[in-house]
Design a protein around this motif. Sequence first.
Motif, PDB file in Angstrom:
ATOM      1  N   VAL A   1      44.990  72.579  27.799  1.00  0.00           N
ATOM      2  CA  VAL A   1      45.942  71.644  27.096  1.00  0.00           C
ATOM      3  C   VAL A   1      46.697  72.687  26.097  1.00  0.00           C
ATOM      4  O   VAL A   1      46.135  73.049  25.168  1.00  0.00           O
ATOM      5  N   ARG A   2      48.141  72.693  26.086  1.00  0.00           N
ATOM      6  CA  ARG A   2      48.840  73.740  25.302  1.00  0.00           C
ATOM      7  C   ARG A   2      50.078  72.568  24.783  1.00  0.00           C
ATOM      8  O   ARG A   2      50.788  72.110  25.693  1.00  0.00           O
ATOM      9  N   ALA A   3      50.110  72.397  23.624  1.00  0.00           N
ATOM     10  CA  ALA A   3      51.118  71.566  22.931  1.00  0.00           C
ATOM     11  C   ALA A   3      51.937  72.244  22.090  1.00  0.00           C
ATOM     12  O   ALA A   3      51.837  72.964  21.325  1.00  0.00           O
ATOM     13  N   LEU A   4      53.423  71.824  21.876  1.00  0.00           N
ATOM     14  CA  LEU A   4      54.489  72.081  21.209  1.00  0.00           C
ATOM     15  C   LEU A   4      54.736  71.195  20.288  1.00  0.00           C
ATOM     16  O   LEU A   4      54.705  69.858  20.114  1.00  0.00           O
ATOM     17  N   SER A   5      54.941  71.506  18.832  1.00  0.00           N
ATOM     18  CA  SER A   5      55.278  70.699  17.760  1.00  0.00           C
ATOM     19  C   SER A   5      56.448  71.475  16.820  1.00  0.00           C
ATOM     20  O   SER A   5      56.337  72.247  16.649  1.00  0.00           O
ATOM     21  N   MET A   6      57.262  70.659  16.701  1.00  0.00           N
ATOM     22  CA  MET A   6      58.616  70.848  16.014  1.00  0.00           C
ATOM     23  C   MET A   6      59.104  72.260  16.700  1.00  0.00           C
ATOM     24  O   MET A   6      59.398  73.206  15.771  1.00  0.00           O
ATOM     25  N   GLY A   7      58.974  72.265  17.917  1.00  0.00           N
ATOM     26  CA  GLY A   7      59.699  73.318  18.500  1.00  0.00           C
ATOM     27  C   GLY A   7      58.881  74.558  18.708  1.00  0.00           C
ATOM     28  O   GLY A   7      59.512  75.639  19.332  1.00  0.00           O
ATOM     29  N   LYS A   8      57.494  74.736  18.444  1.00  0.00           N
ATOM     30  CA  LYS A   8      56.862  75.894  18.715  1.00  0.00           C
ATOM     31  C   LYS A   8      55.218  75.585  18.993  1.00  0.00           C
ATOM     32  O   LYS A   8      55.022  74.210  19.107  1.00  0.00           O
TER      33      LYS A   8
ATOM     34  N   THR B   1      58.797  63.514  17.231  1.00  0.00           N
ATOM     35  CA  THR B   1      58.382  62.709  18.542  1.00  0.00           C
ATOM     36  C   THR B   1      59.350  62.828  19.312  1.00  0.00           C
ATOM     37  O   THR B   1      60.607  62.904  19.106  1.00  0.00           O
ATOM     38  N   PRO B   2      59.225  62.955  20.756  1.00  0.00           N
ATOM     39  CA  PRO B   2      57.600  62.839  21.396  1.00  0.00           C
ATOM     40  C   PRO B   2      57.471  64.376  21.301  1.00  0.00           C
ATOM     41  O   PRO B   2      58.219  65.334  21.274  1.00  0.00           O
ATOM     42  N   LYS B   3      56.063  64.694  21.562  1.00  0.00           N
ATOM     43  CA  LYS B   3      55.424  65.919  21.935  1.00  0.00           C
ATOM     44  C   LYS B   3      55.599  66.290  23.455  1.00  0.00           C
ATOM     45  O   LYS B   3      55.796  65.472  24.259  1.00  0.00           O
ATOM     46  N   ILE B   4      55.397  67.563  23.603  1.00  0.00           N
ATOM     47  CA  ILE B   4      55.555  68.099  24.931  1.00  0.00           C
ATOM     48  C   ILE B   4      54.336  69.061  25.139  1.00  0.00           C
ATOM     49  O   ILE B   4      53.997  69.786  24.239  1.00  0.00           O
ATOM     50  N   ALA B   5      53.462  68.786  26.038  1.00  0.00           N
ATOM     51  CA  ALA B   5      52.351  69.520  26.474  1.00  0.00           C
ATOM     52  C   ALA B   5      52.098  69.970  27.674  1.00  0.00           C
ATOM     53  O   ALA B   5      52.483  69.174  28.711  1.00  0.00           O
ATOM     54  N   PHE B   6      51.671  70.977  28.217  1.00  0.00           N
ATOM     55  CA  PHE B   6      51.272  71.516  29.550  1.00  0.00           C
ATOM     56  C   PHE B   6      49.861  71.679  29.799  1.00  0.00           C
ATOM     57  O   PHE B   6      49.111  72.024  28.878  1.00  0.00           O
ATOM     58  N   VAL B   7      49.403  71.125  31.066  1.00  0.00           N
ATOM     59  CA  VAL B   7      47.993  70.991  31.342  1.00  0.00           C
ATOM     60  C   VAL B   7      47.733  71.932  32.498  1.00  0.00           C
ATOM     61  O   VAL B   7      48.378  71.920  33.412  1.00  0.00           O
ATOM     62  N   SER B   8      46.540  72.085  32.582  1.00  0.00           N
ATOM     63  CA  SER B   8      45.819  73.022  33.833  1.00  0.00           C
ATOM     64  C   SER B   8      44.518  72.756  33.841  1.00  0.00           C
ATOM     65  O   SER B   8      43.781  72.383  32.873  1.00  0.00           O
ATOM     66  N   PRO B   9      44.100  73.000  35.275  1.00  0.00           N
ATOM     67  CA  PRO B   9      42.413  73.008  35.471  1.00  0.00           C
ATOM     68  C   PRO B   9      41.805  73.855  34.153  1.00  0.00           C
ATOM     69  O   PRO B   9      42.330  74.757  33.997  1.00  0.00           O
ATOM     70  N   ALA B  10      40.490  73.744  34.190  1.00  0.00           N
ATOM     71  CA  ALA B  10      39.705  74.566  33.361  1.00  0.00           C
ATOM     72  C   ALA B  10      39.626  75.759  33.855  1.00  0.00           C
ATOM     73  O   ALA B  10      39.583  76.205  35.039  1.00  0.00           O
ATOM     74  N   LYS B  11      39.651  76.892  32.790  1.00  0.00           N
ATOM     75  CA  LYS B  11      39.470  78.336  33.552  1.00  0.00           C
ATOM     76  C   LYS B  11      39.047  79.238  32.118  1.00  0.00           C
ATOM     77  O   LYS B  11      39.393  78.791  31.015  1.00  0.00           O
ATOM     78  N   ASP B  12      38.572  80.134  32.430  1.00  0.00           N
ATOM     79  CA  ASP B  12      38.108  81.271  31.241  1.00  0.00           C
ATOM     80  C   ASP B  12      39.357  81.684  30.462  1.00  0.00           C
ATOM     81  O   ASP B  12      40.276  82.051  31.064  1.00  0.00           O
ATOM     82  N   TYR B  13      39.165  81.776  29.335  1.00  0.00           N
ATOM     83  CA  TYR B  13      40.215  82.576  28.596  1.00  0.00           C
ATOM     84  C   TYR B  13      39.529  82.810  26.970  1.00  0.00           C
ATOM     85  O   TYR B  13      38.453  82.476  26.678  1.00  0.00           O
ATOM     86  N   VAL B  14      40.532  83.709  26.212  1.00  0.00           N
ATOM     87  CA  VAL B  14      39.922  84.184  25.012  1.00  0.00           C
ATOM     88  C   VAL B  14      40.688  83.163  24.093  1.00  0.00           C
ATOM     89  O   VAL B  14      42.107  83.357  24.074  1.00  0.00           O
ATOM     90  N   SER B  15      40.204  82.740  22.920  1.00  0.00           N
ATOM     91  CA  SER B  15      40.913  82.110  21.951  1.00  0.00           C
ATOM     92  C   SER B  15      41.636  82.938  21.103  1.00  0.00           C
ATOM     93  O   SER B  15      41.411  84.172  20.995  1.00  0.00           O
ATOM     94  N   SER B  16      42.629  82.312  20.204  1.00  0.00           N
ATOM     95  CA  SER B  16      43.523  83.089  19.385  1.00  0.00           C
ATOM     96  C   SER B  16      42.409  83.865  18.243  1.00  0.00           C
ATOM     97  O   SER B  16      42.659  85.042  17.460  1.00  0.00           O
ATOM     98  N   ALA B  17      41.243  83.348  18.192  1.00  0.00           N
ATOM     99  CA  ALA B  17      40.235  84.334  17.329  1.00  0.00           C
ATOM    100  C   ALA B  17      39.299  85.009  17.856  1.00  0.00           C
ATOM    101  O   ALA B  17      38.369  85.512  17.050  1.00  0.00           O
TER     102      ALA B  17
END
Length: 398
Positions: free
Chosen positions: A305-312, A276-292
């Motif tokens: 939203v993209r968030a980092l945990s324990m440095g990654k 703790t704390p976490k850090i995350a970055f946000v943006s308005p909705a847009k098209d993308y392809v997931s990791s799967a």
Amino acid sequence: MTFKPQIKVPATYMRGGTSKGVFFRLGDLPQEAQTPGQARDALLMRVIGSPDPYAKHTDGMGGATSSTSKCVIMNTSAVPDHDVDYLYGQVAIGEAFVDWSGNCGNLSTAAGAFAIHAGLIDPSRVPENGICEVRIWQANIGKTIIARVPVTNGEVQETGDFELDGVTFPSAEIVLEFVDPADGEGAIFPTGNLVDKLEVPEELVTDGVLNATLINAGIPTIFVNADELGYTGAELQDVINGDAKALERFEALRAHGAIKMGLINSLEEAKTRQHTPKIAFVSPAKDYVSSAGKQIKATDVELLVRALSMGKLHHAMMGTCAVAIGTAAAIPGTLVNQAAGGSERQAVTFGHPSGTLKVGAEASLVDGQWQVTKAIMSRSARILMEGAVRIPQETSLP
């Protein structure tokens, strides 16, 4: 030289949400590890396989990621109106320490199921068929979590058709309710502001000022705008985790945010408070392809939203961070709410690297202060293996 044989400690290996961890009943731990301290930390680190300079956890139960380097200790609760105490330890991968500063929302799901599996719930409270409401005391932060666990023929139902992005196979749905989720005893917004101007060195951000929403809900979290960091907000893990300079910048920003939130007194302290704390970055909705490889359309979500945990960068979304997202989205004026369109809402669906997630939160303004009564989301959990974990005897000694 004579070497002692390994010891066996009863344990259960569980997936909860998009995380995995080793679960223990308090009374099953060696005597010296039943109380907080060096012996307990040493035991859990050896179970996971840390510290590991190879960052593989080959000689332990961990998976060398923040999502899989976790341990949980549970016991019947002494707190009135609660069934079990749930204590969570985030085990560092390359360093020799266990971070006890926060909760794991994903493993909170497994905590409800484990409580029933392990016989920690009064049998009279477990229906033969139906939903068992497990009242959990989250001991790290002193908060209440209610897990609504499906039961069939008197046992936890683990199979089902509930799908969770970031988890390959479907399982039974468990609904989690985080009661009064503001972390710890502090205000939801520790600075009193919905958006702060975070002053940082100019080599981190142009002009040395970064807009940030600093929030204590679920877990202390620093939200920033993706575009202010030069990102679209649709990035996947490799883009961030494959860039050493990007990870260094995020960690530096996290440390500055932690000071602003009053969680640490110096940048150096951030090294021993990785959870703790976490850090995350946000943006308005847009098209993308997931990791799967799944196509996520802008119309499927309200923000990214993209968030980092324990440095990654996390492969999906931490459960506690999802609570922070839902809370911030419900409060007009935060960066999360602005990215989602700026309107009032009681639930939000956001896009993360593995797909989408919906989380609800009830927020209200009381005497000029924002309060959140609860946050709700659905996850799943199941036992992967149960029996005993083996570790060298010397590990359990101070």
